[in-house]
Design an enzyme around this catalytic site. Structure first.
Site, short mmCIF file in Angstrom:
data_model
loop_
_atom_site.label_atom_id
_atom_site.label_comp_id
_atom_site.label_asym_id
_atom_site.label_seq_id
_atom_site.Cartn_x
_atom_site.Cartn_y
_atom_site.Cartn_z
N LEU A 44 0.87 -1.18 0.00
CA LEU A 44 0.00 0.00 0.00
C LEU A 44 0.90 1.23 0.00
O LEU A 44 2.09 1.12 0.28
CB LEU A 44 -0.90 0.00 1.24
CG LEU A 44 -1.93 -1.12 1.30
CD1 LEU A 44 -2.61 -1.16 2.66
CD2 LEU A 44 -2.97 -0.96 0.20
N SER A 45 0.34 2.41 -0.29
CA SER A 45 1.21 3.59 -0.35
C SER A 45 1.92 3.79 0.99
O SER A 45 3.03 4.28 1.04
CB SER A 45 0.42 4.83 -0.75
OG SER A 45 -0.57 5.12 0.19
N GLU A 46 1.26 3.39 2.10
CA GLU A 46 1.92 3.51 3.40
C GLU A 46 1.52 2.38 4.34
O GLU A 46 0.36 1.96 4.36
CB GLU A 46 1.54 4.83 4.08
CG GLU A 46 2.71 5.71 4.37
CD GLU A 46 3.14 6.52 3.17
OE1 GLU A 46 4.33 6.89 3.12
OE2 GLU A 46 2.31 6.79 2.31
N THR A 47 2.50 1.91 5.11
CA THR A 47 2.25 1.03 6.24
C THR A 47 2.78 1.74 7.48
O THR A 47 3.91 2.21 7.50
CB THR A 47 2.95 -0.33 6.06
OG1 THR A 47 2.39 -0.99 4.92
CG2 THR A 47 2.75 -1.22 7.28
N VAL A 76 9.34 7.24 5.23
CA VAL A 76 9.07 8.65 4.93
C VAL A 76 8.92 9.44 6.23
O VAL A 76 8.58 8.89 7.27
CB VAL A 76 7.79 8.81 4.06
CG1 VAL A 76 8.01 8.24 2.67
CG2 VAL A 76 6.58 8.15 4.72
#
Length: 286
Positions: A44-47, A76
């Protein structure tokens, strides 16, 4: 080893829209390399990884936690939607008893509070400064072709380039724009851009949205992000100045789409509120 994991759609009240993030609850320290492996696996774009800061902390009763965010490619420094998702897991799944949660992150302390059916994030507000067009001309052309560009700004704190399209374009033009974000990697020659925001002015007479946006971050392995809190930490500053407003309603018009309620504060920060839908609960086993 088992780690509780959740998938939460952020900045929406409906499953399968908004921006999905995975959220892991860490009872104990995790080997450093496993953070990235899990994020790559989730794809996913972020975990997000929520961790206890001291022995005896409790996901139900404690009010302060560590928080890190990873894309499928790297860590990030700030992710709004995965922070919203993390707060939703603590408030709605773990039934955390505090009205305000504090997250210790690479971007300092971030707070999330429950206000009726929204979670409000307290985020830094980032200024975007006028940008010399020549430096980024090739990148902009790769993004929008020959469309008319009204303003170009750069946020050095977030390494995001903000490109405002002409006010003659509306939401549908931005939504229907075909963007090949993979091309940005070779078109960006300055080495300073790590995210590209496209934005247009909204029609806010009455109850409409004040502005619309789309966000691309192929430098982080995310071609297009569905709804982006960190981009709105830049957009909020820009549009507040342009529109002369502190309270705004924004919509990120990706394929999934998401709505953000914005309140620019006088202390150099911004409150960004959104709703969430928890769509998956389970355990990682390895």
């Amino acid at each position: 080893m088992q780690i509780p994991i959740f998938t939460v759609d952020a900045f929406t009240n409906r499953p399968f829209s908004g921006n999905p993030a995975a959220v892991c609850l860490l009872e104990n320290d995790l080997d450093e390399d496993l953070h990235q492996k899990i994020a790559t696996e989730m794809n996913l774009s972020e975990t997000a990884f929520i961790r206890k800061l001291k022995p005896g902390d409790d996901f139900t009763k404690s009010s302060c936690f560590g928080l890190r965010w990873f894309t499928p490619a790297n860590e990030v420094p700030l992710c709004g939607h995965a922070t919203l998702a993390s707060a939703a897991v603590l408030f709605h799944v773990q039934k955390n008893t505090n009205s305000v949660l504090t997250f210790v992150t690479l971007s300092g302390e971030l707070k999330a509070r429950l206000v009726k059916d929204h979670i409000v994030l307290d985020l830094p507000l980032y200024t975007a400064y006028p940008q010399e067009l020549k430096e980024v001309e090739e990148l902009i052309k790769a993004a929008v072709g020959d469309m008319i560009v009204q303003d170009v700004r750069y946020s050095p704190d977030t390494k995001k380039l903000l490109v405002r399209l002409s006010d003659t374009y509306g939401r549908s033009v931005l939504e229907n724009l075909k963007v090949n974000a993979q091309q940005f990697l070779s078109a960006e020659k300055t080495g300073k851009v790590k995210g590209l925001i496209l934005t247009v002015k909204g029609n806010s007479s009455g109850k409409g949205h004040d502005f619309y946006s789309r966000y691309f971050a192929p430098w982080y392995g995310v071609l297009e992000d569905p709804v982006t809190g960190s981009a709105h930490a830049v957009l909020s500053s820009y549009w507040s100045e342009q529109l002369g407003k502190k309270e705004m309603l924004a919509f990120q018009c990706s394929r999934r789409g998401g709505e953000l309620k914005i309140s620019v504060r006088s202390d150099g920060r911004v409150d960004i509120a959104g709703q969430t839908a928890v769509v998956l609960k389970g355990n990682l086993t390895f």
